[in-house]
Design a protein around this motif. Structure first.
Motif, PDB file in Angstrom:
ATOM      1  N   LYS A 359       4.358  19.383   3.002  1.00 27.14           N
ATOM      2  CA  LYS A 359       4.797  18.002   2.830  1.00 27.14           C
ATOM      3  C   LYS A 359       3.798  17.028   3.433  1.00 27.14           C
ATOM      4  O   LYS A 359       3.458  16.005   2.823  1.00 27.14           O
ATOM      5  CB  LYS A 359       6.178  17.814   3.477  1.00 27.14           C
ATOM      6  N   GLN A 360       3.299  17.360   4.622  1.00 21.55           N
ATOM      7  CA  GLN A 360       2.302  16.508   5.271  1.00 21.55           C
ATOM      8  C   GLN A 360       0.995  16.512   4.485  1.00 21.55           C
ATOM      9  O   GLN A 360       0.347  15.469   4.315  1.00 21.55           O
ATOM     10  CB  GLN A 360       2.065  17.001   6.701  1.00 21.55           C
ATOM     11  N   ALA A 363       1.274  14.302   1.442  1.00 25.24           N
ATOM     12  CA  ALA A 363       1.247  12.880   1.810  1.00 25.24           C
ATOM     13  C   ALA A 363      -0.178  12.430   2.092  1.00 25.24           C
ATOM     14  O   ALA A 363      -0.598  11.345   1.663  1.00 25.24           O
ATOM     15  CB  ALA A 363       2.138  12.664   3.032  1.00 25.24           C
ATOM     16  N   GLU A 364      -0.935  13.271   2.789  1.00 28.33           N
ATOM     17  CA  GLU A 364      -2.331  12.933   3.087  1.00 28.33           C
ATOM     18  C   GLU A 364      -3.156  12.895   1.809  1.00 28.33           C
ATOM     19  O   GLU A 364      -4.039  12.037   1.639  1.00 28.33           O
ATOM     20  CB  GLU A 364      -2.912  13.955   4.066  1.00 28.33           C
ATOM     21  N   THR A 365      -2.859  13.828   0.886  1.00 26.85           N
ATOM     22  CA  THR A 365      -3.608  13.880  -0.376  1.00 26.85           C
ATOM     23  C   THR A 365      -3.362  12.602  -1.186  1.00 26.85           C
ATOM     24  O   THR A 365      -4.305  12.020  -1.744  1.00 26.85           O
ATOM     25  CB  THR A 365      -3.179  15.111  -1.199  1.00 26.85           C
ATOM     26  N   ARG A 366      -2.114  12.153  -1.239  1.00 23.16           N
ATOM     27  CA  ARG A 366      -1.804  10.946  -2.013  1.00 23.16           C
ATOM     28  C   ARG A 366      -2.415   9.702  -1.348  1.00 23.16           C
ATOM     29  O   ARG A 366      -2.860   8.781  -2.060  1.00 23.16           O
ATOM     30  CB  ARG A 366      -0.281  10.773  -2.098  1.00 23.16           C
ATOM     31  N   SER A 367      -2.458   9.686  -0.040  1.00 21.47           N
ATOM     32  CA  SER A 367      -3.022   8.510   0.642  1.00 21.47           C
ATOM     33  C   SER A 367      -4.511   8.369   0.439  1.00 21.47           C
ATOM     34  O   SER A 367      -5.064   7.278   0.514  1.00 21.47           O
ATOM     35  CB  SER A 367      -2.692   8.585   2.145  1.00 21.47           C
TER      36      SER A 367
END
Length: 369
Positions: A359-360, A363-367
């Motif tokens: 999940k983390q 989130a980092e990939t999308r950011s």
């Protein structure tokens, strides 16, 4: 605080002699097991870890190390009192015959047939006998009317490469049965793919996977792959597909008992199509009990993680997955050699510590997109 027990310093010739005993694999099973313990200690492995991967007690490992430090290689060989070789009691012979005629799976073992080496090691590990050589076991079984001769049947094939493939399979069976010594790069233990799935219902506490490949051809043979290519999503119901349902239900049952199933997946930057598919599929796996983490390949290279794909079951059994140049899974090598198990445990510990929960990671990939 007492100093940890460790074997004395051994020179190169002694190290090579230990390796020859382990790799030869014939003669006394007791000698083979003791040589493994000594070599692992020389490589810096702790007593507790040696005991774990050799399926014995800490005290037994300490005794073997102390004896080797005092008496050298003589301590590796069973101590006989002289005279005629020992004979086995009626009860021992009956138990040996009973086990030899049983299936390894009945004892929770992850292989389908006995070989002399496997049976001898099991008999000693289970305390049925103190020691027995492979030749001594062969003679005893012949006297008891038990044969290990394998019956082979082959169907006619129109495949032009049939003869070469048949020879390869027979060679792998010979390795598995201890009839030939594997050459460099060949597996020491061979595991049939149709038996591989059974391991997921049998592990006792942990199943851990390292995935390092950029593509898995088997992923591209189902409807959810086509859906992902068309839409970028695998869909919410992919785990209900027939080809996934058995695995889903097995892992749910295992994790419901408090057992752990974990993966670390290596991802390129940018991620390949196959890696993006697995990132999308991970939500479903997590939903039925898996714990999945990811790591960028640059970080894996920095940690010097190997480009290997394997499962590690209960910190004592390695299932090394072999792929061809078309990214097809061809076979699985089953490995219980203590030094290899310890190496894979160290890989697991490093990868799991540095990997990021799915999940983390998403989130980092999308950011960063």
């Amino acid at each position: 605080m007492a100093e940890p027990v460790r074997v004395r310093e051994i020179d190169s010739d002694e190290g090579q002699r230990l390796l020859r005993i382990i790799r030869r694999g014939n003669g006394s099973v007791v000698t083979w097991r003791r040589a493994q313990m000594v070599l692992l200690s020389a490589q810096g492995v702790s007593v507790a870890k040696i005991a774990e991967v050799t399926f014995t007690s800490d005290d037994r490992v300490r005794d073997v190390i102390h004896n080797f430090n005092a008496d050298g290689f003589d301590s590796l060989y069973p101590k006989y009192k002289g005279g005629r070789p020992r004979t086995f009691t009626f009860a021992e012979r009956r138990e040996i015959k009973k086990i030899a005629k049983s299936k390894p799976a009945e004892h929770g073992l992850p292989f389908s047939t006995w070989s002399l080496a496997k049976l001898a090691d099991f008999l000693v590990a289970e305390g049925v006998v103190d020691d027995i050589s492979h030749e001594g076991l062969r003679v005893l079984l012949r006297e008891e009317g038990v044969s290990f001769q394998r019956i082979k049947t082959w169907k006619t094939s129109r495949d032009p490469d049939y003869a070469a493939k048949k020879a390869r399979v027979e060679h792998l069976y010979a390795i598995a049965d201890g009839e030939v010594i594997p050459e460099h790069g060949e597996p020491k233990v061979v595991f049939c793919l149709d038996e591989f799935g059974g391991l997921f219902g049998k592990f006792e506490h942990t199943a851990w996977r390292l995935e390092t490949r950029r593509r898995y051809a088997s992923d591209e043979t189902n409807d959810r792959w086509k859906r992902f290519v068309d839409t970028g999503e695998v869909g919410e119901d992919w785990a209900d597909a027939t080809e996934v349902r058995w695995f889903r239900d097995t892992i749910r049952a295992q994790t419901a008992q408090g057992k752990r199933m974990e993966r670390v997946r290596i991802v390129d930057h940018p991620a390949t199509l196959g890696q993006r598919y697995l990132l999308s599929s991970a939500k479903g796996n997590i939903g039925f009990g898996e714990d999945i983490r990811n790591m960028w390949r640059a970080d894996a290279d920095r940690l010097r993680l190997p480009a290997e794909d394997f499962w590690l079951f209960d910190s004592r059994l390695i299932a090394l997955l072999r792929f061809d140049e078309d990214d097809e899974l061809t076979h699985v090598d089953l490995i219980t050699e203590p030094a290899e198990v310890v190496r894979c445990c160290m890989i697991r510990d490093a990868a799991w510590h540095h990997a990021v929960p799915w999940k983390q990671f998403m989130a980092e990939t999308r950011s960063h997109a």
